[in-house]
Scaffold this motif. Structure first.
Motif, PDB file in Angstrom:
ATOM      1  N   VAL A   1      39.524  33.821  53.265  1.00 15.82           N
ATOM      2  CA  VAL A   1      38.419  33.110  52.616  1.00 15.82           C
ATOM      3  C   VAL A   1      39.061  32.028  51.752  1.00 15.82           C
ATOM      4  CG1 VAL A   1      36.857  35.082  52.574  1.00 15.82           C
ATOM      5  CG2 VAL A   1      38.411  34.718  50.675  1.00 15.82           C
ATOM      6  N   THR A   2      38.268  30.981  51.447  1.00 18.82           N
ATOM      7  CA  THR A   2      38.833  29.912  50.623  1.00 18.82           C
ATOM      8  C   THR A   2      38.699  30.278  49.151  1.00 18.82           C
ATOM      9  OG1 THR A   2      36.695  28.843  50.914  1.00 18.82           O
ATOM     10  CG2 THR A   2      38.514  27.986  52.193  1.00 18.82           C
TER      11      THR A   2
ATOM     12  N   ASP B   1      38.398  29.221  45.057  1.00 18.99           N
ATOM     13  CA  ASP B   1      37.740  28.200  44.235  1.00 18.99           C
ATOM     14  C   ASP B   1      38.763  27.140  43.827  1.00 18.99           C
ATOM     15  OD1 ASP B   1      36.427  26.748  42.214  1.00 18.99           O
ATOM     16  OD2 ASP B   1      35.249  28.503  41.640  1.00 18.99           O
TER      17      ASP B   1
ATOM     18  N   ILE C   1      38.725  38.712  45.471  1.00 18.49           N
ATOM     19  CA  ILE C   1      38.194  37.341  45.486  1.00 18.49           C
ATOM     20  C   ILE C   1      37.188  37.154  44.343  1.00 18.49           C
ATOM     21  CG2 ILE C   1      36.778  35.731  46.833  1.00 18.49           C
ATOM     22  CD1 ILE C   1      39.654  35.950  47.821  1.00 18.49           C
ATOM     23  N   SER C   2      36.358  38.163  44.081  1.00 19.90           N
ATOM     24  CA  SER C   2      35.409  38.070  42.962  1.00 19.90           C
ATOM     25  C   SER C   2      36.154  37.843  41.648  1.00 19.90           C
ATOM     26  CB  SER C   2      34.592  39.351  42.817  1.00 19.90           C
ATOM     27  OG  SER C   2      33.721  39.496  43.899  1.00 19.90           O
TER      28      SER C   2
ATOM     29  N   ASN D   1      37.341  34.300  41.530  1.00 17.35           N
ATOM     30  CA  ASN D   1      36.209  33.392  41.261  1.00 17.35           C
ATOM     31  C   ASN D   1      35.845  33.414  39.776  1.00 17.35           C
ATOM     32  OD1 ASN D   1      35.911  32.501  43.875  1.00 17.35           O
ATOM     33  ND2 ASN D   1      34.356  34.032  44.413  1.00 17.35           N
ATOM     34  N   MET D   2      35.830  34.591  39.214  1.00 22.65           N
ATOM     35  CA  MET D   2      35.510  34.732  37.801  1.00 22.65           C
ATOM     36  C   MET D   2      36.562  34.032  36.948  1.00 22.65           C
ATOM     37  SD  MET D   2      36.785  36.570  35.142  1.00 22.65           S
ATOM     38  CE  MET D   2      37.595  37.993  35.861  1.00 22.65           C
TER      39      MET D   2
ATOM     40  N   SER E   1      36.032  30.332  37.055  1.00 20.77           N
ATOM     41  CA  SER E   1      34.878  29.811  36.314  1.00 20.77           C
ATOM     42  C   SER E   1      35.082  29.935  34.808  1.00 20.77           C
ATOM     43  CB  SER E   1      33.585  30.511  36.759  1.00 20.77           C
ATOM     44  OG  SER E   1      33.441  31.733  36.096  1.00 20.77           O
TER      45      SER E   1
ATOM     46  N   SER F   1      33.173  43.744  35.831  1.00 23.53           N
ATOM     47  CA  SER F   1      33.912  42.497  35.688  1.00 23.53           C
ATOM     48  C   SER F   1      33.630  41.822  34.367  1.00 23.53           C
ATOM     49  CB  SER F   1      33.566  41.517  36.805  1.00 23.53           C
ATOM     50  OG  SER F   1      33.387  42.188  37.995  1.00 23.53           O
TER      51      SER F   1
ATOM     52  N   ALA G   1      24.141  25.659  28.975  1.00 20.56           N
ATOM     53  CA  ALA G   1      25.120  26.331  29.823  1.00 20.56           C
ATOM     54  C   ALA G   1      26.121  25.364  30.439  1.00 20.56           C
ATOM     55  CB  ALA G   1      24.402  27.121  30.923  1.00 20.56           C
TER      56      ALA G   1
ATOM     57  N   SER H   1      19.332  28.001  32.128  1.00 23.21           N
ATOM     58  CA  SER H   1      20.498  28.135  33.012  1.00 23.21           C
ATOM     59  C   SER H   1      20.254  29.188  34.089  1.00 23.21           C
ATOM     60  CB  SER H   1      21.751  28.463  32.205  1.00 23.21           C
ATOM     61  OG  SER H   1      21.811  29.831  31.911  1.00 23.21           O
TER      62      SER H   1
ATOM     63  N   MET I   1      31.458  32.324  51.667  1.00 26.35           N
ATOM     64  CA  MET I   1      32.151  31.091  51.316  1.00 26.35           C
ATOM     65  C   MET I   1      31.139  29.959  51.340  1.00 26.35           C
ATOM     66  SD  MET I   1      35.795  31.198  53.248  1.00 26.35           S
ATOM     67  CE  MET I   1      35.277  32.063  54.734  1.00 26.35           C
TER      68      MET I   1
ATOM     69  N   ASP J   1      27.977  36.885  45.714  1.00 27.11           N
ATOM     70  CA  ASP J   1      29.391  36.958  45.382  1.00 27.11           C
ATOM     71  C   ASP J   1      30.080  35.737  45.959  1.00 27.11           C
ATOM     72  OD1 ASP J   1      31.797  38.133  44.478  1.00 27.11           O
ATOM     73  OD2 ASP J   1      32.227  38.733  46.545  1.00 27.11           O
ATOM     74  N   THR J   2      30.164  34.696  45.139  1.00 27.55           N
ATOM     75  CA  THR J   2      30.757  33.440  45.590  1.00 27.55           C
ATOM     76  C   THR J   2      31.200  32.671  44.349  1.00 27.55           C
ATOM     77  OG1 THR J   2      30.328  31.467  46.935  1.00 27.55           O
ATOM     78  CG2 THR J   2      28.474  32.318  45.684  1.00 27.55           C
ATOM     79  N   VAL J   3      31.598  31.418  44.513  1.00 31.58           N
ATOM     80  CA  VAL J   3      32.076  30.676  43.338  1.00 31.58           C
ATOM     81  C   VAL J   3      30.926  30.434  42.355  1.00 31.58           C
ATOM     82  CG1 VAL J   3      33.995  29.584  44.533  1.00 31.58           C
ATOM     83  CG2 VAL J   3      31.760  28.471  44.531  1.00 31.58           C
ATOM     84  N   ALA J   4      31.300  30.295  41.063  1.00 30.75           N
ATOM     85  CA  ALA J   4      30.301  30.208  39.996  1.00 30.75           C
ATOM     86  C   ALA J   4      29.360  29.012  40.172  1.00 30.75           C
ATOM     87  CB  ALA J   4      31.001  30.137  38.645  1.00 30.75           C
TER      88      ALA J   4
ATOM     89  N   GLU K   1      26.904  39.899  39.307  1.00 30.07           N
ATOM     90  CA  GLU K   1      27.778  41.060  39.395  1.00 30.07           C
ATOM     91  C   GLU K   1      27.007  42.191  40.053  1.00 30.07           C
ATOM     92  OE1 GLU K   1      30.549  42.242  37.474  1.00 30.07           O
ATOM     93  OE2 GLU K   1      31.004  40.442  36.342  1.00 30.07           O
TER      94      GLU K   1
END
Lengths: 704, 704
Positions: free
Chosen positions: A151-152, A154, A173-174, A177-178, A181, A284, A422, B181, B388, B419-422, B439
């Motif tokens: 997977v890619t 971030d 991966i999660s 990602n966290m 961010s 998380s 935000a 947000s 992704m 579950d992906t980028v923020a 989450e």
């Protein structure tokens, strides 16, 4: 002789990588891996392999590993499970010694997969191959631009000091990602999957010595070699944070079908990790707080100063301090009076929490923060800043930067809460040198995690000194072994006594008359308990009678016990009854131990009596441990105030209890075949008057 | 006769607004207000007023309210505190009947401010003016483009159904930022500040009838008229969520200096809110979960299906279910087998949690989700989707939309975790019709909040029927009143008995001989307790002796009590001793009541004995309440399993305890002058054998 390099050294720093399982098809996952290596800026050479050949990224796709005209340091396999053995054999022939098997469909999927997994392990051993996986996403070395994930990642993910060991690729991966961010940076990640060869402990050992790794985060669904984990953790000062999931019955189903993880008793895991100085987290969100908090200086005490531009947030932060057990620091009157002169007269009266009102003067804020941080009575600070992005934006960013400098200068943590839209908070997370929190309660939580982190003492795993008549215990255990049974009540009492646990006076009586004689000798009122190798939970059967006040009473009780046992456990071999005097006063606790398959012997101390099931008030330590840990066990019980003597009540003999806990720890250390031991109840009398085990039960490991 | 409009009707829907305190200076806050009205799209007319005059936004700044050549519906004051009385008088003269006083520097800042606040209240009353504040940021009506806040609102903030009542302007803005947000929408906000005239209950009353408001959120640092709050909450089906901060000693300092809030006992607040069907939250994170969860259909039970593309997340969600007390629904084998046929053979074996593996087929996902949701045994679903952004982006968004539709169609909540980028999660929050969770544990938490929300029963505030000899109680209380004292032990026992609480047999003995006679009459062993109007905590003084087994023992005990009392409370008037038989068996609880100044009489039931201070195991209800609530009190105790009869232990007479609780509720309802009442201990015997109050203590309100 030089130490051989750690096996993971080449995994994380290969010069040449072969990605096996690449095709020209658009939905091919192998090509994602090699695309990632490219876009991530990998500083080595990449070869693609796939049976259909073709070209990709301007390079040839080799049809077989053997076709690669170069040495290969690391092969990444994402081929169908059924061909993994064949491809691995080929890798061996090619001289490849490091392989990542990302393919799923092994032990996590059932018996067929488990067989295939054994086959793979055998091929690897024959060919001198170390491997990661199967059923994983491999490794990331952010500083080298290496990522074998399909997977890619971030693009915001920076280089940094956090490393991640994960059993689940998805959760890994999660976490990345966290991290991205929140503006945090990654050193390395390893996804161990089914961890057939390389496991989390190997990875931990490597990362402990890795100069780029400052903090180690682990996600585990099962822990096998808990003792090695504890000993590795004790060997380093780097913070180790673990999410051990799969806590109970509900999760057990999926974990065993997912990564064939075995589940350990969660309370033991909890105690063992704490004892080794590992911080455990369960979601998380807490990980985020930990990672952010650990970038701050240590929190050496419990006293917090709260500064806020909004009075409401100050109240919320004070609530959070109370809930997290943090104390609002007392600020000297003179300081507050001096500070007051900088604020609009009479609008806000200063105290802690300090409500700064709507004046926004960077110099004043800075002076207040600096003055407060420099006080001896302040261990950390929460600074809550409310602002509008437009008019206050630049000044606010400067304020946050200055607060970070003050934190570094004074060596005390400042948790800043940015109260704004935000999108601005997201921006700040990427540009500020320190962490930013989105909620007052998050900032407070971070400081409390930091306090807890720095407060933890890691006791040395030493066997405590004390009485230990090992020969006497050996003799009893040998008898039991010979007779193929567990120790009887009076034998268990004798074993405990040989290691220094005071036990109540007892006489074994084989007949009613002997029982009467024993009761009169020991003094009335008396207690009678049946003795039989087949009966372990005596009271459930009616095998125990208390408060017997006369000779006649002893005779009646004896008869009733024999009847109850005959009815409840017919055919049991009854050796008679144990006669004990009935004690008055004191409090009942439980002290015991049990062998945990992953961590070793867990020693338990807790509240006894009818409420034990309701309040589950127990403390656990893995043996061996020193006296300080035994004392800490009692202090962490909820009933501790009662033992100490709450509200004018008599204090209990805590020292005697500590000695009893240490005796149990010595016993299971010297005789690991004792897999279960219960002193239940152990009655502690008033301070100076000792404690007495009233009953004891032990189980031995089956002879192999 | 038509009902007059609610006073807040004009506040929220003015046609003409005057902003008083505007100048041309760039740092003037008044101009922010009028700028906001402009940019927010206010659909009425705005006038600016400031002593220096000038122009702004192409309009004249009037030098005085009286210069405005128009009727003014609402005036917003942000002028220095010292001129507020004068400006308010002017508003009165101009005929303005609705004013928001945003200025700070009133009762929250000290005695001078408090005086000024009284003056302002008097001027308002004289001039028939209703006002909001002081020390607030006023109102927002998102649908009308009205915002009187002196800070700008997040442009992402949509129109919607959530309304906010807040005591702190800063916290109100934080909630709006959070709402924006998360992609949520606002109906109205009101910041009540020092709430001198319009308070949170007025606002609640208005919003309950407001057609645009679907959910009401409140932030309060103090609750004064708790009874009205409870009764308003009972009158509506709209969800009401309250953050009542200022929970303890630590926060009390800042709250009283901030908005002069009075702090109520937090456990009473907690119980009262729950009893009225109000959901309490303690941090914004929980509010976010609540607001998102409440957009989903009701969760009618406890059984959850977990579907996940990542096995690791499935394990984490299962853990979260266990921690939140949610049950993983049992899915029928046939369904799982059928589902299995759609997945890659043998890779993943289906169960609940359901690990979907890395196959991403929208049709399969949809069929599985639909099939699962339609089962009777499933009350809600957590769907965790890992993807992704590039390759899976559009299909994933369609999946989320479809899951939302399925949730609506089946009337069961589906909490989706992306579950992906923020940045993608942020985007989804703005575009999806339903909530998205960041989450796995958040998604599970939302379902558990939803379950708890729908599970709450709101008992009617009715006085329960039962024995009530009011004349007998009246007579005793009158005697006490006349003699200026609280009821003695035997009087308290008589009062409890008159309302149906069984009390232990007692004889008052004025001499040693009388004590002996009484003890022999009641039967040995006996208990002696000193009786004196000056002595309330008898045992602390040595005024109680238990387990007296002989006539001689009674004489000794009598002498010792008199000596102890003479030493410990010299000069007390001792009426003698109360003689009671010593009971064997049973369990000690506490049943009592105390008058809370804000909510009324709080009735308490809990665990008794030495551990009461340690475990604080109590349940609280505000009187009056029906039998169902008394039964629920016992069920929510941690010791409930013990009362029910855990592990073969004898069950206690729960019905008798319920009757005792109801008797106390009747008593304080009929005789509100009883400000404190303790039946401690009340001993409950085995099922069918009743309970007995062994001791009773009451305090009466001081005569005014």
């Amino acid at each position: 002789m030089a130490t051989p390099p750690h096996p993971l050294q080449t995994f994380f720093n290969p010069e040449t990588v072969a990605v096996v399982g690449v095709s020209e098809k658009p939905d091919n996952l192998g090509r994602v891996i090699s695309g990632n290596l490219h876009s991530f800026g990998f500083n080595g050479i990449v070869y693609e392999v796939g049976p259909d050949g073709g070209t990709i990224y301007g390079r040839r796709i080799y049809r077989a590993v053997s076709d690669i005209p170069d040495r290969v340091d690391l092969a990444v396999l994402l081929v169908p499970a059924r061909v993994v053995p064949e491809v691995l054999t080929e890798c061996g022939r090619k001289g490849i010694r490091h392989v990542i098997i990302e393919t799923a469909g092994f032990s996590e999927s059932g018996p067929d997969g488990a067989l295939r997994e054994q086959e793979v392990a055998a091929i690897a051993a024959e060919n001198d191959i170390r491997f990661v996986g199967p059923n994983c996403i491999g490794l990331v070395n952010r500083h080298a631009g290496l990522s074998t994930a399909f997977v890619t990642l971030d693009p915001l993910l920076k280089e940094g000091g956090t490393s991640v060991i994960t059993q689940s690729g998805g959760v890994g991966i999660s976490i990345l990602n966290m991290l991205a961010s929140e503006g945090g940076g990654l050193a390395k990640m390893i996804s161990v999957g089914n961890k057939v060869d390389i496991d989390e402990n190997d990875a931990l050992e490597y990362l402990i010595d890795d100069p780029e790794t400052e903090i180690i985060t682990m996600y585990l669904e099962g822990i096998q070699d808990g003792r090695r984990l504890m000993s590795l953790a004790r060997s380093t000062d780097k913070p180790i944070l673990i999410h051990k999931s799969n806590i109970g019955e509900a999760a057990r189903g999926i974990a065993s079908s997912h990564t064939a993880a075995l589940s350990a008793d969660d309370a033991v895991v909890d105690a063992a990790l704490r004892q080794a100085g590992i911080a455990r987290f369960r979601d998380s969100e807490t990980l985020v707080h930990y990672l952010k908090a650990l970038t701050l200086p240590p929190m050496r005490g419990n006293r917090v100063a709260v500064l806020s531009r909004s009075g409401g947030h100050a109240v919320i932060a004070a609530d959070a301090c109370e809930l997290q057990g943090l104390q609002l620091a007392e600020l000297p009157r003179e300081f507050l009076d001096e500070a007051q002169t900088h604020l609009r007269a009479n609008v806000i009266s200063l105290t802690n929490p300090m409500d700064l009102g709507d004046l926004f003067d960077l110099d004043v804020y800075e002076r207040l923060a600096e003055g407060t941080l420099k006080m001896d009575g302040v261990d950390g600070m929460v600074f809550m800043h409310t602002y509008m992005v437009g008019p206050d934006g630049d000044r606010s960013q400067r304020l946050f930067e200055r607060l970070h400098e003050l934190s570094v200068e004074t060596g005390k943590p400042v948790a800043v809460h940015a109260d704004t839209v935000a999108s601005e908070v997201s921006r700040l997370k990427q540009v500020l040198p320190g962490p930013v929190f989105q909620e007052p309660s998050d900032a407070v939580r971070a400081l409390s995690l930091l306090r807890d982190y720095w407060k933890v003492e890691v006791p040395a795993p030493v066997r405590p000194d004390g009485p230990a008549d090992a020969a006497a215990v050996r003799a009893i255990l040998d008898t039991c072994r010979r007779e193929g049974r567990n120790p009887l009540l009076q034998e268990s009492m004798a074993i405990a006594s040989a290691y220094g646990v005071p036990v109540i006076a007892s006489r074994l009586a084989a007949t009613e008359d002997e029982a009467v004689a024993a009761a009169l000798e020991l003094g009335l009122p008396a207690v009678l308990k049946v003795i039989s190798p087949e009966i372990s939970h005596k009271s459930d059967l009616g095998g125990v009678q208390l408060s017997i006040r006369s000779e006649e009473g002893v005779r009646t009780a004896y008869g009733e016990i024999m009847e109850a046992v005959a009815a409840g456990a017919p055919g049991s071999h009854v050796a008679g009854v144990l006669v004990q005097p009935m004690l008055r006063g004191g409090r009942d606790l439980i002290v015991g131990a049990r062998l945990d398959p992953n961590f070793g012997h867990a020693v338990v101390a807790g509240m006894g009596g009818v409420f034990v099931e309701v309040f589950r008030d127990v403390a656990i330590r893995i043996a061996p441990f020193p006296k300080s840990a035994a004392a800490a066990m009692l202090r962490e019980l909820k009933v501790w105030p009662v033992l100490e003597g709450v509200r004018g009540q008599e204090a209990s003999d805590v020292d005697a209890l500590i000695d009893a806990i240490l005796a149990v720890a010595r016993l299971v250390t010297d005789f690991p075949e004792i897999v279960e031991l219960d002193l239940n109840p152990i009655r502690v009398m008033a301070s100076g008057k000792g404690c007495l085990a009233l009953d004891a039960r032990m189980n031995l490991a089956p002879l192999s």
